[in-house]
Enzyme design. Structure first.
Site, PDB file in Angstrom:
ATOM      1  N   ARG A  86       0.836  -1.209   0.000  1.00  0.00           N
ATOM      2  CA  ARG A  86       0.000   0.000   0.000  1.00  0.00           C
ATOM      3  C   ARG A  86       0.871   1.260   0.000  1.00  0.00           C
ATOM      4  O   ARG A  86       0.635   2.196  -0.752  1.00  0.00           O
ATOM      5  CB  ARG A  86      -0.910  -0.013   1.224  1.00  0.00           C
ATOM      6  CG  ARG A  86      -1.777   1.217   1.388  1.00  0.00           C
ATOM      7  CD  ARG A  86      -2.635   1.122   2.639  1.00  0.00           C
ATOM      8  NE  ARG A  86      -3.516  -0.033   2.615  1.00  0.00           N
ATOM      9  CZ  ARG A  86      -4.679  -0.082   1.959  1.00  0.00           C
ATOM     10  NH1 ARG A  86      -5.099   0.990   1.304  1.00  0.00           N
ATOM     11  NH2 ARG A  86      -5.427  -1.158   1.992  1.00  0.00           N
ATOM     12  N   GLU A 107      -1.385  -3.719 -14.660  1.00  0.00           N
ATOM     13  CA  GLU A 107      -1.914  -5.044 -14.961  1.00  0.00           C
ATOM     14  C   GLU A 107      -1.735  -5.903 -13.722  1.00  0.00           C
ATOM     15  O   GLU A 107      -0.727  -5.805 -13.034  1.00  0.00           O
ATOM     16  CB  GLU A 107      -1.141  -5.689 -16.113  1.00  0.00           C
ATOM     17  CG  GLU A 107      -1.311  -4.983 -17.421  1.00  0.00           C
ATOM     18  CD  GLU A 107      -0.335  -5.475 -18.473  1.00  0.00           C
ATOM     19  OE1 GLU A 107       0.575  -6.267 -18.145  1.00  0.00           O
ATOM     20  OE2 GLU A 107      -0.475  -5.060 -19.622  1.00  0.00           O
ATOM     21  N   TYR A 119      -5.927  -2.219  -5.137  1.00  0.00           N
ATOM     22  CA  TYR A 119      -5.986  -1.240  -6.227  1.00  0.00           C
ATOM     23  C   TYR A 119      -7.353  -0.566  -6.289  1.00  0.00           C
ATOM     24  O   TYR A 119      -7.448   0.644  -6.521  1.00  0.00           O
ATOM     25  CB  TYR A 119      -5.643  -1.911  -7.561  1.00  0.00           C
ATOM     26  CG  TYR A 119      -4.251  -2.499  -7.600  1.00  0.00           C
ATOM     27  CD1 TYR A 119      -3.170  -1.835  -7.031  1.00  0.00           C
ATOM     28  CD2 TYR A 119      -4.014  -3.723  -8.191  1.00  0.00           C
ATOM     29  CE1 TYR A 119      -1.888  -2.371  -7.061  1.00  0.00           C
ATOM     30  CE2 TYR A 119      -2.739  -4.275  -8.233  1.00  0.00           C
ATOM     31  CZ  TYR A 119      -1.678  -3.592  -7.663  1.00  0.00           C
ATOM     32  OH  TYR A 119      -0.426  -4.130  -7.696  1.00  0.00           O
TER      33      TYR A 119
END
Length: 148
Positions: A86, A107, A119
């Site tokens: 994070r 990706e 994400y």
């Protein structure tokens, strides 16, 4: 985690070890890693996360014109679930904004639910899917986009 610092060619061996520990057969080799480091600072930004004397993670960003591409975030499995990934992602996105990028792309393996959740918490949304991109054609990649 004690700190982040810019990665250097002296880190190649440890970065290669992180690649193998995190990505197995999809790990980048030394040539790909050297390519990331060779692009600093023109088009690349590469950080390592340290705890004491140990490198426990690294992250790489490709930033060109309006688009930043999160190339890699790797955290040693023994350091998972401690906020390292994070923090690395946050640092990459801060750098993308500093460089004037308007969007960030990445990706991720479709079966990496923990990473996808992270994400999405940052605001990334699905953009596309690449069938058979990972694991010798057995796992799809999900392309995610974040407006910066």
């Amino acid at each position: 985690m004690d700190m982040f610092r810019p990665a250097s060619t002296q880190d190649l061996h440890v970065l290669r070890g992180l690649e193998t520990a995190c990505f197995g057969r999809d790990a980048w080799g030394e040539e790909a890693l050297r390519g990331e480091l060779d692009g600093v600072p023109d088009t690349r930004y590469v950080l390592v996360a340290e705890q004491g004397d140990d490198v426990i993670g690294y992250a790489s960003l490709l930033a060109m014109a309006e688009t930043a591409d999160v190339q890699r975030i790797a955290v040693h499995p023994q350091a998972w679930r401690r906020g390292v990934g994070r923090s690395l992602l946050s640092a990459l996105l801060d750098e993308a904004r500093r460089r004037g990028c308007g969007e960030a792309l990445l990706e991720v393996r479709a079966d990496n639910h923990g990473a996808i959740k992270l994400y999405e918490e940052f605001g990334f949304a699905p953009l596309a899917r690449r069938p058979g991109y990972y694991d010798a054609g057995n796992v799809d990649a999900v392309v995610l986009r974040l407006e910066l």
